[in-house]
Design an enzyme around this catalytic site. Structure first.
Site, PDB file in Angstrom:
ATOM      1  N   ASP A  92      -7.927  -5.215   0.138  1.00 58.17           N
ATOM      2  CA  ASP A  92      -8.481  -6.036  -0.935  1.00 58.17           C
ATOM      3  C   ASP A  92      -8.116  -7.509  -0.850  1.00 58.17           C
ATOM      4  OD1 ASP A  92      -9.931  -4.154  -2.339  1.00 58.17           O
ATOM      5  OD2 ASP A  92      -8.129  -3.346  -3.259  1.00 58.17           O
ATOM      6  N   HIS A 100       0.850  -1.184   0.000  1.00 60.15           N
ATOM      7  CA  HIS A 100       0.000   0.000   0.000  1.00 60.15           C
ATOM      8  C   HIS A 100       0.883   1.230   0.000  1.00 60.15           C
ATOM      9  CE1 HIS A 100      -3.104   2.867   1.181  1.00 60.15           C
ATOM     10  NE2 HIS A 100      -3.963   1.957   0.735  1.00 60.15           N
TER      11      HIS A 100
HETATM   12  N1  ACO Z   1       4.163  -7.632  -4.707  1.00 57.67           N
HETATM   13  C1  ACO Z   1       5.519  -7.641  -4.785  1.00 57.67           C
HETATM   14  N2  ACO Z   1       6.302  -6.565  -4.606  1.00 57.67           N
HETATM   15  C2  ACO Z   1       5.679  -5.407  -4.328  1.00 57.67           C
HETATM   16  C3  ACO Z   1       4.279  -5.294  -4.226  1.00 57.67           C
HETATM   17  C4  ACO Z   1       3.514  -6.475  -4.419  1.00 57.67           C
HETATM   18  N3  ACO Z   1       2.184  -6.440  -4.328  1.00 57.67           N
HETATM   19  N4  ACO Z   1       3.931  -4.027  -3.943  1.00 57.67           N
HETATM   20  C5  ACO Z   1       5.074  -3.335  -3.864  1.00 57.67           C
HETATM   21  N5  ACO Z   1       6.142  -4.162  -4.101  1.00 57.67           N
HETATM   22  C6  ACO Z   1       7.579  -3.794  -4.060  1.00 57.67           C
HETATM   23  C7  ACO Z   1       7.980  -3.009  -5.311  1.00 57.67           C
HETATM   24  O1  ACO Z   1       8.459  -3.869  -6.324  1.00 57.67           O
HETATM   25  C8  ACO Z   1       9.045  -2.114  -4.738  1.00 57.67           C
HETATM   26  O2  ACO Z   1      10.228  -2.863  -4.600  1.00 57.67           O
HETATM   27  P1  ACO Z   1      11.682  -2.156  -4.787  1.00 57.67           P
HETATM   28  O3  ACO Z   1      11.740  -1.132  -3.676  1.00 57.67           O
HETATM   29  O4  ACO Z   1      12.657  -3.261  -4.649  1.00 57.67           O
HETATM   30  O5  ACO Z   1      11.650  -1.531  -6.142  1.00 57.67           O
HETATM   31  C9  ACO Z   1       8.552  -1.774  -3.345  1.00 57.67           C
HETATM   32  O6  ACO Z   1       7.730  -2.890  -2.963  1.00 57.67           O
HETATM   33  C10 ACO Z   1       7.727  -0.488  -3.271  1.00 57.67           C
HETATM   34  O7  ACO Z   1       6.694  -0.584  -4.222  1.00 57.67           O
HETATM   35  P2  ACO Z   1       6.045   0.644  -5.001  1.00 57.67           P
HETATM   36  O8  ACO Z   1       5.392   0.171  -6.257  1.00 57.67           O
HETATM   37  O9  ACO Z   1       7.055   1.740  -5.120  1.00 57.67           O
HETATM   38  O10 ACO Z   1       4.955   1.098  -3.954  1.00 57.67           O
HETATM   39  P3  ACO Z   1       3.772   2.082  -4.254  1.00 57.67           P
HETATM   40  O11 ACO Z   1       3.479   2.752  -2.991  1.00 57.67           O
HETATM   41  O12 ACO Z   1       4.030   2.931  -5.450  1.00 57.67           O
HETATM   42  O13 ACO Z   1       2.570   1.095  -4.703  1.00 57.67           O
HETATM   43  C11 ACO Z   1       0.734  -0.344  -4.647  1.00 57.67           C
HETATM   44  C12 ACO Z   1       1.548   0.699  -3.881  1.00 57.67           C
HETATM   45  C13 ACO Z   1       0.330   0.194  -6.053  1.00 57.67           C
HETATM   46  C14 ACO Z   1      -0.554  -0.634  -3.875  1.00 57.67           C
HETATM   47  C15 ACO Z   1       1.605  -1.634  -4.802  1.00 57.67           C
HETATM   48  O14 ACO Z   1       1.955  -2.128  -3.527  1.00 57.67           O
HETATM   49  C16 ACO Z   1       0.899  -2.716  -5.621  1.00 57.67           C
HETATM   50  O15 ACO Z   1       1.007  -2.703  -6.863  1.00 57.67           O
HETATM   51  N6  ACO Z   1       0.175  -3.657  -4.951  1.00 57.67           N
HETATM   52  C17 ACO Z   1      -0.600  -4.665  -5.635  1.00 57.67           C
HETATM   53  C18 ACO Z   1      -1.914  -4.074  -6.142  1.00 57.67           C
HETATM   54  C19 ACO Z   1      -2.910  -3.841  -5.010  1.00 57.67           C
HETATM   55  O16 ACO Z   1      -3.112  -4.679  -4.144  1.00 57.67           O
HETATM   56  N7  ACO Z   1      -3.569  -2.663  -5.071  1.00 57.67           N
HETATM   57  C20 ACO Z   1      -4.604  -2.283  -4.084  1.00 57.67           C
HETATM   58  C21 ACO Z   1      -4.119  -1.176  -3.214  1.00 57.67           C
HETATM   59  S1  ACO Z   1      -5.262  -0.809  -1.949  1.00 57.67           S
HETATM   60  C22 ACO Z   1      -6.446   0.101  -2.676  1.00 57.67           C
HETATM   61  O17 ACO Z   1      -6.291   0.732  -3.687  1.00 57.67           O
HETATM   62  C23 ACO Z   1      -7.697   0.099  -2.024  1.00 57.67           C
END
Ligand code: ACO
Length: 437
Positions: free
Chosen positions: A365, A308
Site C-alpha cells: 500500500d 506486514h
Molecule cells: N510503524 C511503526 N511501528 C510499527 C509499524 C508501523 N507501521 N508496524 C509495526 N510496528 C512495530 C510495532 O509497534 C511493534 O513494535 P514492538 O515489537 O516494539 O512492540 C512491531 O513493529 C510489530 O508490530 P505488530 O503490530 O505486532 O505487527 P503485526 O504483524 O500485528 O501488524 C500491521 C502488521 C497491522 C500491518 C502493522 O505493521 C501496521 O499497523 N502497519 C501499518 C498499517 C498498514 O500499512 N497496513 C497495511 C498492511 S498490508 C495489507 O493489508 C494489504
C-alpha cells in the site's frame, strides 16, 4: 520438539502426547492439534492467529522471510509482467492459466454478467452524500443476495460458475456507479467490446460531454495493480470470507463480509491512509519528526504502508509498485511531491535499526495510492480498487472452502471474566425494577 517420523511430542502433566506434523508442498510444517482438546483438555491460544494455519489451501504461497509470493505456483512478478488480470482471476479460481478457448469463455461470462440489476441502480439515490464508497460497495454486494439466485454450498456447478463470474464482474459496475453518483454525473454502463480494466476506467471517467480516451498505459498499469492485489492467502478479509462462508452463507453476503473487513485502515484502508499521512508530513515539512513519532512507544502514530504480518523483508508487491510508480509518472509527465516524501521515508527507514530489527519495510500500500492519484482515481476510491482486485481471491477461497466440506469456523476462547465466587450475592441483592424495561 519434532522427531523424524513427523510427529511432535508434547509433554504435559507427565503424559506424552503425539501430535501429527502436516507438511505443505513447499516444506512448511504444522502441528495438527485437532485432537488435542479431546486427549488432554488443552486448547491453544494464539491471538490474531499469528501462528495458526486455519486451513490447507492450494491457491497462494507466501514466504514472508524470503519475500516470495506465488499464485498457483507462479511468481507474482511473472504474472504482473506477462498476463492480464482476467487470466489471473481464472488462474486463482480454476487452478491453471486459461487456454485460448477458456479465456474466451471466461471473458464472455464476465461480460454477460456485467450489468447490475436495473432495480438496484436506484439504491444509489438513497445513500447520504459523503458516504464512503466501501460502505456502499459492501451494502450493494450484500443486496445482490436478494436479486440473484441463491448460491451456496448446495448450488449446482453451473450456478456457482455464473455467480462467481457475476460477483467478479458486477463489483466493477457497482464501484463505478457509486463514484459517478458521488460526483453527480450520469452513470456509464459496461461495454462488451472493452477489456475488464478498460471497461472499468471507461465507466469511471467517460462522460456525455467529454468522451474518455482509454489510455493503454493506464489499462496496463491497472492490470498490474489488480494482479498484485488479487490474492494474499489467509489475510483478514479472506479469513472473514472463509469464516462467514463456513456457515453456508450465500456467496454474495460472504463476499460483502470480505469487503467490510478490507475497509479497515490496518488492512485495505491503508492505501488511503498512506496518502493522507504523506500529505500531512509534506505540510509539516519535518520527515524526521514523524519517524521519531513512529518509533515512540508512547505515541500511537504508525507509519502507514509500513510493516506486514507475514513479510519481514521487502514485500514483493511493493517492489513491483515502486517500479511501476516511477515508470508511469515518467510516461505521463506527472510530478507528485508525495513520491519524494515517500522515497525519503523509505530511505530513512531502511537505515534505521527500529525498522530493520522489526522487519518493517514498505508494504503493497505504500506506493499504490500515488499511482491511483496519478490515474485520477479519487482517494476515497482507493480501498474500493483493492476490493475489485481482491474479488477473484475471495471467490477462489470460497470455492476451495465449499469443496473441502470443512466445519463451521468456531474457535475456542480462554474465559477471563468473573467466576461465581467473585460475583458473590450480586444477583440475590439485585432489586428488580417494578416495571419490566
Ligand atoms: N510503524 C511503526 N511501528 C510499527 C509499524 C508501523 N507501521 N508496524 C509495526 N510496528 C512495530 C510495532 O509497534 C511493534 O513494535 P514492538 O515489537 O516494539 O512492540 C512491531 O513493529 C510489530 O508490530 P505488530 O503490530 O505486532 O505487527 P503485526 O504483524 O500485528 O501488524 C500491521 C502488521 C497491522 C500491518 C502493522 O505493521 C501496521 O499497523 N502497519 C501499518 C498499517 C498498514 O500499512 N497496513 C497495511 C498492511 S498490508 C495489507 O493489508 C494489504
Amino acid at each position: 520438539m519434532m522427531n523424524k517420523n513427523s510427529e511432535a511430542i508434547l509433554n504435559f502433566e507427565n503424559k506424552e502426547i503425539a501430535l501429527p506434523v502436516i507438511c505443505g508442498s513447499e516444506g512448511e510444517k504444522a502441528l495438527d492439534i485437532s485432537t488435542l482438546r479431546k486427549s488432554t483438555g488443552l486448547v491453544t491460544l494464539d491471538q490474531g492467529f499469528a501462528n495458526t494455519a486455519s486451513c490447507c489451501s492450494q491457491i497462494t504461497y507466501i514466504d514472508g522471510e524470503k519475500g516470495i509470493l506465488r499464485y498457483r505456483g507462479i511468481p507474482i512478478a511473472e504474472l504482473a509482467a506477462k498476463v492480464s488480470f482476467v487470466d489471473v482471476a481464472y488462474l486463482l479460481v480454476h487452478g491453471t492459466l486459461p487456454t485460448e478457448k477458456e479465456r474466451m469463455d471466461f471473458s464472455s461470462l464476465l461480460n454477460y454478467n456485467s450489468l447490475l440489476h436495473e432495480d438496484m441502480r436506484h439504491f444509489f439515490d438513497h445513500f447520504p452524500k459523503g458516504a464512503h464508497p466501501m460502505h456502499i460497495l459492501s451494502t450493494m454486494v450484500n443486496a445482490m443476495a436478494a436479486f440473484y439466485p441463491t448460491v451456496d454450498v448446495t448450488a449446482t456447478a453451473r450456478n456457482i460458475e455464473h455467480s462467481c463470474a457475476r460477483v467478479i464482474s458486477i463489483v466493477r459496475t457497482i464501484a463505478a456507479f457509486a463514484y459517478k453518483k458521488s460526483i453527480g454525473e450520469p452513470i456509464v454502463y459496461p461495454r462488451h467490446d472493452l477489456s475488464y480494466c478498460a471497461n472499468f476506467l471507461n465507466m469511471m471517467f467517460d462522460s456525455p460531454v467529454k468522451p474518455y480516451h482509454i489510455s493503454p498505459e493506464a489499462v496496463r498499469l491497472l492490470n498490474v495493480l489488480f494482479i498484485i492485489h488479487a490474492d494474499h492467502e489467509q489475510n483478514c478479509s479472506t479469513t472473514a470470507v472463509r469464516a462467514i462462508g463456513s456457515a453456508q452463507v450465500n456467496l454474495y453476503s460472504t463476499i460483502a463480509a470480505g469487503v467490510s473487513a478490507l475497509s479497515g485502515p490496518l488492512h485495505g484502508g491503508a492505501n488511503q491512509a498512506v496518502i493522507e499521512q504523506l500529505r500531512m508530513i509534506m505540510a509539516d515539512g519535518d520527515v524526521d519528526k514523524f519517524i521519531r513519532k513512529a518509533k515512540d512507544k508512547n505515541d500511537s502514530f504508525r507509519l502507514m504502508g509500513f510493516g506486514h504480518r507475514v513479510y519481514k523483508t521487502y514485500d514483493p508487491r511493493a517492489e513491483i509498485v515502486r517500479k511501476e510508480c516511477e515508470k508511469y509518472l515518467k510516461e505521463t509527465g506527472i510530478n507528485d511531491p508525495l513520491l519524494d516524501i515517500a522515497h525519503k521515508i523509505e530511505e530513512i527507514a531502511r537505515e534505521d535499526s527500529y525498522f530493520v530489527e522489526r522487519g518493517l519495510y514498505p508494504n503493497v500500500d505504500f506506493y499504490t495510492g500515488i499511482l491511483y492519484r496519478a490515474m485520477g482515481i479519487p482517494e476515497n476510491m482507493f480501498t474500493v480498487m483493492f476490493a475489485l482486485a481482491r474479488l477473484p481471491g475471495w471467490v477462489a477461497h470460497w470455492r476451495e472452502m465449499i469443496g473441502d466440506s470443512t466445519k463451521i469456523v468456531r474457535p475456542r476462547q480462554i474465559y477471563t471474566g468473573r467466576t461465581p465466587s467473585e460475583v458473590g450475592s450480586e444477583i440475590e441483592n439485585f432489586s428488580p425494577p417494578s416495571l419490566l424495561i
